[in-house]
Design a protein around this motif. Sequence first.
Motif, PDB file in Angstrom:
ATOM      1  N   ALA A 170      22.132  58.649  66.505  1.00 43.20           N
ATOM      2  CA  ALA A 170      22.151  57.570  67.487  1.00 43.20           C
ATOM      3  C   ALA A 170      22.106  58.122  68.908  1.00 43.20           C
ATOM      4  N   GLN A 174      19.293  57.368  71.970  1.00 42.06           N
ATOM      5  CA  GLN A 174      19.689  56.836  73.267  1.00 42.06           C
ATOM      6  C   GLN A 174      19.018  57.572  74.424  1.00 42.06           C
ATOM      7  N   GLY A 180      20.188  51.604  74.042  1.00 40.69           N
ATOM      8  CA  GLY A 180      21.572  51.925  74.347  1.00 40.69           C
ATOM      9  C   GLY A 180      22.381  52.116  73.073  1.00 40.69           C
ATOM     10  N   GLU A 181      23.688  51.994  73.205  1.00 41.20           N
ATOM     11  CA  GLU A 181      24.561  52.205  72.048  1.00 41.20           C
ATOM     12  C   GLU A 181      24.324  51.161  70.957  1.00 41.20           C
ATOM     13  N   LYS A 182      24.200  49.896  71.367  1.00 40.12           N
ATOM     14  CA  LYS A 182      24.040  48.832  70.375  1.00 40.12           C
ATOM     15  C   LYS A 182      22.724  48.964  69.617  1.00 40.12           C
ATOM     16  N   LEU A 183      21.630  49.169  70.351  1.00 37.53           N
ATOM     17  CA  LEU A 183      20.329  49.262  69.696  1.00 37.53           C
ATOM     18  C   LEU A 183      20.211  50.512  68.833  1.00 37.53           C
ATOM     19  N   SER A 184      20.758  51.616  69.297  1.00 32.46           N
ATOM     20  CA  SER A 184      20.699  52.835  68.491  1.00 32.46           C
ATOM     21  C   SER A 184      21.497  52.662  67.198  1.00 32.46           C
ATOM     22  N   ALA A 185      22.671  52.010  67.299  1.00 30.38           N
ATOM     23  CA  ALA A 185      23.474  51.759  66.095  1.00 30.38           C
ATOM     24  C   ALA A 185      22.742  50.791  65.164  1.00 30.38           C
ATOM     25  N   ARG A 186      22.022  49.842  65.737  1.00 25.98           N
ATOM     26  CA  ARG A 186      21.280  48.877  64.919  1.00 25.98           C
ATOM     27  C   ARG A 186      20.120  49.564  64.181  1.00 25.98           C
ATOM     28  N   LYS A 189      21.604  51.491  61.283  1.00 25.86           N
ATOM     29  CA  LYS A 189      22.037  50.567  60.238  1.00 25.86           C
ATOM     30  C   LYS A 189      20.840  50.034  59.464  1.00 25.86           C
ATOM     31  N   GLY A 208      15.695  42.799  67.934  1.00 21.89           N
ATOM     32  CA  GLY A 208      16.067  43.012  69.330  1.00 21.89           C
ATOM     33  C   GLY A 208      15.403  44.192  69.982  1.00 21.89           C
TER      34      GLY A 208
END
Length: 292
Positions: A170, A174, A180-186, A189, A208
């Motif tokens: 992740a 980034q 960012g953090e949310k998109l990289s985690a998404r 996942k 997204g």
Amino acid sequence: MINFKSHFKFNKQERRGIFFLLFFIIIIQLGYYLYESNAVSQPYPLVVDSDEQIKIDSLKNLAATKDTVAFYPFNPNFITDYKGYTLGMSVNEIDRLHSFRDENKYVNSAKEFQNVTNVSDSLLNAISPNFKFPAWTQNKEKNSSKKTNTYVVKPENSKIVYKDLNTTTAEELQEINGIGEKLSARIIKFRDRLGGFVIDDQLFDVYGLEKEVVNKTLRKFKVISKPEIIKINVNTATAAELSKLIYLQKHVAESIVNYRNLNGSINSLNELLKIEDFPAERINRITLYLSL
């Protein structure tokens, strides 16, 4: 003769009783006459309650909307007989579309749909706002119009070293502007749910993640180590097994099983395009995970 006349002789008290009886009868007749005349000449005093009338009107409108058919965005290439009937198409118009599709051809615009089916302008204007074509068909003309006569000369000895989308972290993702953090985690996942990316274009399916950001990401990241995929047999799998595939919703998986039960078997994965609500724009991804 004397006895006969005696029956018509009344004393004073009897005559008075007869008089009051006649008077009472006349009073009753007069009262009945007045009642009837007033009942006919005077209308019944009806008072309209505005609040109650509003409720009645709302119930009427609700009942009217229940009788209408709601249409949602759909791909006109896969209109069934029943769907065409609800849209207002004639039998000949539906048959023309099916004959066109039997040649493995597709309509990619409302104008092409009218040319194939010969529907009227009024019907086309009514149903075409709900047409939903794959994104690539809409971008095709835009991309062709952007072509210029300029050429980019790439150095012959230059070599780009890509990072593996299936092993990247992740934090490395980034580094791309827009992630960012949310998109990289998404992304991580989504990759885990897939069991690993099979092709680069699956990155476009991450919710997204904008197209421009995906294009920037694929300049540095590619699918290098492909995962081992255990394909699902579309002719033997249950609806629950099919719905485990991230691209298939539960009701679509159930429709696939129903179609298979009605037709005996599915002989080609392209037959899935005949199923209503099947995500036709992702057929190339879905077939990576299915077998016959």
